[in-house]
Design an enzyme around this catalytic site. Structure first.
Site, mmCIF file in Angstrom:
data_model
loop_
_atom_site.group_PDB
_atom_site.id
_atom_site.type_symbol
_atom_site.label_atom_id
_atom_site.label_comp_id
_atom_site.label_asym_id
_atom_site.label_seq_id
_atom_site.Cartn_x
_atom_site.Cartn_y
_atom_site.Cartn_z
ATOM 1 N N VAL A 3 0.837 -1.203 0.000
ATOM 2 C CA VAL A 3 0.000 0.000 0.000
ATOM 3 C C VAL A 3 0.874 1.257 0.000
ATOM 4 O O VAL A 3 0.699 2.171 -0.815
ATOM 5 C CB VAL A 3 -0.942 0.007 1.223
ATOM 6 C CG1 VAL A 3 -1.807 1.263 1.223
ATOM 7 C CG2 VAL A 3 -1.819 -1.241 1.222
ATOM 8 N N TYR A 4 1.847 1.289 0.898
ATOM 9 C CA TYR A 4 2.747 2.443 0.986
ATOM 10 C C TYR A 4 3.527 2.611 -0.312
ATOM 11 O O TYR A 4 3.615 3.721 -0.862
ATOM 12 C CB TYR A 4 3.704 2.249 2.158
ATOM 13 C CG TYR A 4 4.721 3.354 2.316
ATOM 14 C CD1 TYR A 4 4.351 4.593 2.832
ATOM 15 C CD2 TYR A 4 6.056 3.154 1.959
ATOM 16 C CE1 TYR A 4 5.274 5.612 2.975
ATOM 17 C CE2 TYR A 4 6.986 4.162 2.105
ATOM 18 C CZ TYR A 4 6.603 5.392 2.614
ATOM 19 O OH TYR A 4 7.523 6.388 2.756
ATOM 20 N N ALA A 5 4.102 1.521 -0.818
ATOM 21 C CA ALA A 5 4.897 1.602 -2.042
ATOM 22 C C ALA A 5 4.055 2.119 -3.202
ATOM 23 O O ALA A 5 4.513 2.946 -4.001
ATOM 24 C CB ALA A 5 5.490 0.239 -2.380
ATOM 25 N N SER A 16 1.565 4.164 -3.087
ATOM 26 C CA SER A 16 1.362 5.614 -2.941
ATOM 27 C C SER A 16 2.578 6.381 -3.436
ATOM 28 O O SER A 16 2.445 7.448 -4.039
ATOM 29 C CB SER A 16 1.057 5.974 -1.482
ATOM 30 O OG SER A 16 2.209 5.935 -0.661
ATOM 31 N N LYS A 17 3.753 5.845 -3.196
ATOM 32 C CA LYS A 17 4.974 6.539 -3.607
ATOM 33 C C LYS A 17 5.241 6.387 -5.102
ATOM 34 O O LYS A 17 5.822 7.280 -5.720
ATOM 35 C CB LYS A 17 6.160 6.047 -2.775
ATOM 36 C CG LYS A 17 6.046 6.417 -1.293
ATOM 37 C CD LYS A 17 5.889 7.914 -1.073
ATOM 38 C CE LYS A 17 5.891 8.305 0.389
ATOM 39 N NZ LYS A 17 5.762 9.766 0.609
#
Length: 244
Positions: A154-156, A158-159
């Site tokens: 999820v974080y990756a 977004s980036k």
């Protein structure tokens, strides 16, 4: 431009500025002579950060997840410090671990702050910079934007979105004298690491695979102090041991 104070006379604004990379970036810019508006929703931590930096720092308490407050960023910054030269979109959240275990509300909140708020903040400051014919925008991305990191889908994601945004907006606005770039650090010693999988954090600590926030801030300052005809568009930085 003074060699000792290369940002003398500049006004900068940094989001997520009460801790971590944000406060380190604000400190570096203030030390270089800029007047810096530190933006965060944590009023107490923000006051402490500004006191530590000194007279060149001013607090702006904003909850960027509140649409009305988010939209007021530029006008409130201008009221505090005057015309804006530098904007560092740094605020972000982290969601790691297996996707099946993720809280949908946490996913929404993280994507809102990491992606939507970045886009809205840049949308907010761009007309001002275009009118002035100059400006610098730096976005805090992540090493996760360049590698499909299996423990943080999820974080990756977004980036990855943020990197696409930086790449495309830069090509739209360079004709206006505005530089847009991103920093993509590997694991940095900040509060975000509190949500890392315990085994990954232990592994990173044991191998020396962590970066200090001040080291990221040094790169931000390097980007900002290049001659106007040069854009440092993307910097990927990580501990040497991280790929072991």
């Amino acid at each position: 431009m003074s060699l000792q104070y290369p940002l003398q006379g500049k006004v900068a604004a940094v989001t997520g500025a009460a801790s971590g990379i944000g406060v380190a970036s604000a400190q570096a810019m203030a030390d270089a002579g800029a007047r810096v508006v530190l933006i965060d929703r944590d009023e107490a931590a923000l006051a402490k950060a500004c006191a530590a930096i000194g007279e060149r720092a001013s607090p702006l308490v904003l909850d960027l997840l509140d649409a009305k407050q988010c939209a007021s960023l530029l006008q409130r910054t201008l009221a505090i410090a005057g015309p804006l030269d530098i904007f560092h979109a740094n605020a972000g959240l982290y969601v790691g671990g297996d996707l099946v275990d993720a809280d949908p509300d946490a996913i929404d909140r993280m994507l809102q702050l990491n992606v939507n708020v970045v886009m809205k903040n840049v949308h907010n400051v761009l007309p001002h910079m275009i009118e002035r014919g100059t400006g610098d925008i730096i976005v805090t991305s992540s090493l996760a934007a360049h590698f499909p990191t299996p423990w943080e889908p999820v974080y990756a994601s977004s980036k990855w979105a943020v990197n696409c945004f930086v790449q495309t907006v830069r090509r739209q606005v360079f004709k206006h004298g505005i530089r847009v770039g991103s920093i993509s650090p590997g694991p940095v010693i900040t509060s975000l690491l509190a949500d890392w999988p315990a085994e990954k954090l232990a592994e990173a600590k044991a191998s020396g695979s962590l970066i200090e926030a001040s080291e990221v801030a040094e790169v931000v300052l390097f980007m900002l102090t290049r001659p106007r005809g040069m854009t440092i568009r993307d910097v990927v930085m990580m501990p040497t041991n991280f790929d072991l």
